[in-house]
Design an enzyme around this catalytic site. Sequence first.
Site, mmCIF file in Angstrom:
data_model
loop_
_atom_site.group_PDB
_atom_site.id
_atom_site.type_symbol
_atom_site.label_atom_id
_atom_site.label_comp_id
_atom_site.label_asym_id
_atom_site.label_seq_id
_atom_site.Cartn_x
_atom_site.Cartn_y
_atom_site.Cartn_z
ATOM 1 N N ASP A 112 -1.261 40.143 11.074
ATOM 2 C CA ASP A 112 -1.063 40.046 12.124
ATOM 3 C C ASP A 112 -1.426 41.393 12.575
ATOM 4 O OD1 ASP A 112 1.046 41.209 10.721
ATOM 5 O OD2 ASP A 112 1.961 41.351 12.910
ATOM 6 N N GLU B 250 4.528 41.285 10.717
ATOM 7 C CA GLU B 250 4.185 42.497 10.226
ATOM 8 C C GLU B 250 5.019 43.548 11.281
ATOM 9 O OE1 GLU B 250 4.294 47.244 8.898
ATOM 10 O OE2 GLU B 250 3.180 45.665 10.122
#
Length: 390
Positions: free
Chosen positions: A85, A147
């Site tokens: 991400d 994350e």
Amino acid sequence: MSVSARKVPTLIESLSTLISHNSISSVLPQYDQSNLAVIHCLAHWLEALGFACEILPVTNHPDKANLIATLGSGDGGLVLSGHTDTVPCNPQLWQSDPFTLTERDGRLYGLGSCDMKGFFALILEAVQVFQASNFQQPLIVLATADEESAMTGARDLAHQGRLKGRYAVIGEPTSLRPIRMHKGIIMESVRLTGRAGHSSNPELGVNSIDAMHDVIGELRTLRRELATQYNNAHFAVTVPTLNLGCIHGGDNPNRICGSCELAFDLRALPGMSNDDLRNEIRQRLSPIAAQNQVTFELESHFPGVEPFETPASSALVQAAERLTGHPSEAVAFATEAPFLQALGFETIVMGPGSIDQAHQVDEFLAIDQIAPGVKLLQSLIQQFCLTPQS
């Protein structure tokens, strides 16, 4: 069969494709996106290189997944780990489209180019020089979700306990310098509720801003005490930090403030415990709330990340120091390292690109990081996967 004999994209092609997929994660639903397109791309390419790939949906997040890709077998080996991400961005402020890889001035621009899709492109490039039959211990590529928001992907993996190995490298942007410790982080809100009333008569209400004044004083006292009690010279900021980040309360000057909320973060040093800190904060603030006759709540914005440290004597730390020519360092930002460490891995953080470019407009990966990064990964794979481990 040679790993290199299998068809995979070039490094630039793979990075371009990864960046083209919007995989923003955010605590704000209007910005949050799925990471599945990135996961499926990586799985397709890694399978072409002979990896066995397992896509693991993240619990309670149907549009998010982790990937575990394994080449070889055994109880040891090396994990190369990264998150799929990115943070949100402001495209109108970029000089080029953040979802289109753009080369200029010796740099590769794009959202996630250094933080941290570039790491996956380097892995794909690095592994192609090896013979699959020569692997004595497994090489595992781990790709995680979320994350940048709540680290739900890494938390899921730690809870499942399925990942096995001995050594792990998390490829966050560190300019290819080994990091063996970082601070933890918690983000908390203190919410005080009093009683609103007309400001002409203070007896008509209970002012929560007055109570918050005392809360802030106690948190500042705690900050001074932690700075006195804890110190680690490996860090640029050698003490724990407590930042009072934002405060909201009341609605009009002539009205007694009925509720007030303060949000703060606390970054602890290795050896400190987030749960212990939360308990101490609660014990310190509860009496203050009672004295001010307000209701007190302490709420966590996310579960937090524990401080992280791998001993300097670790074989992985020593190998990374030897291969890079740099001593291991410490950083203030948090990573997924504590979750891999909880699974039993000796863990370091080390990857291409600079943290100074992460989360910035016009994020980039310097091209001169690519060749040394590929060579470094190949050397680590050689030592921990192709050489028999004792």
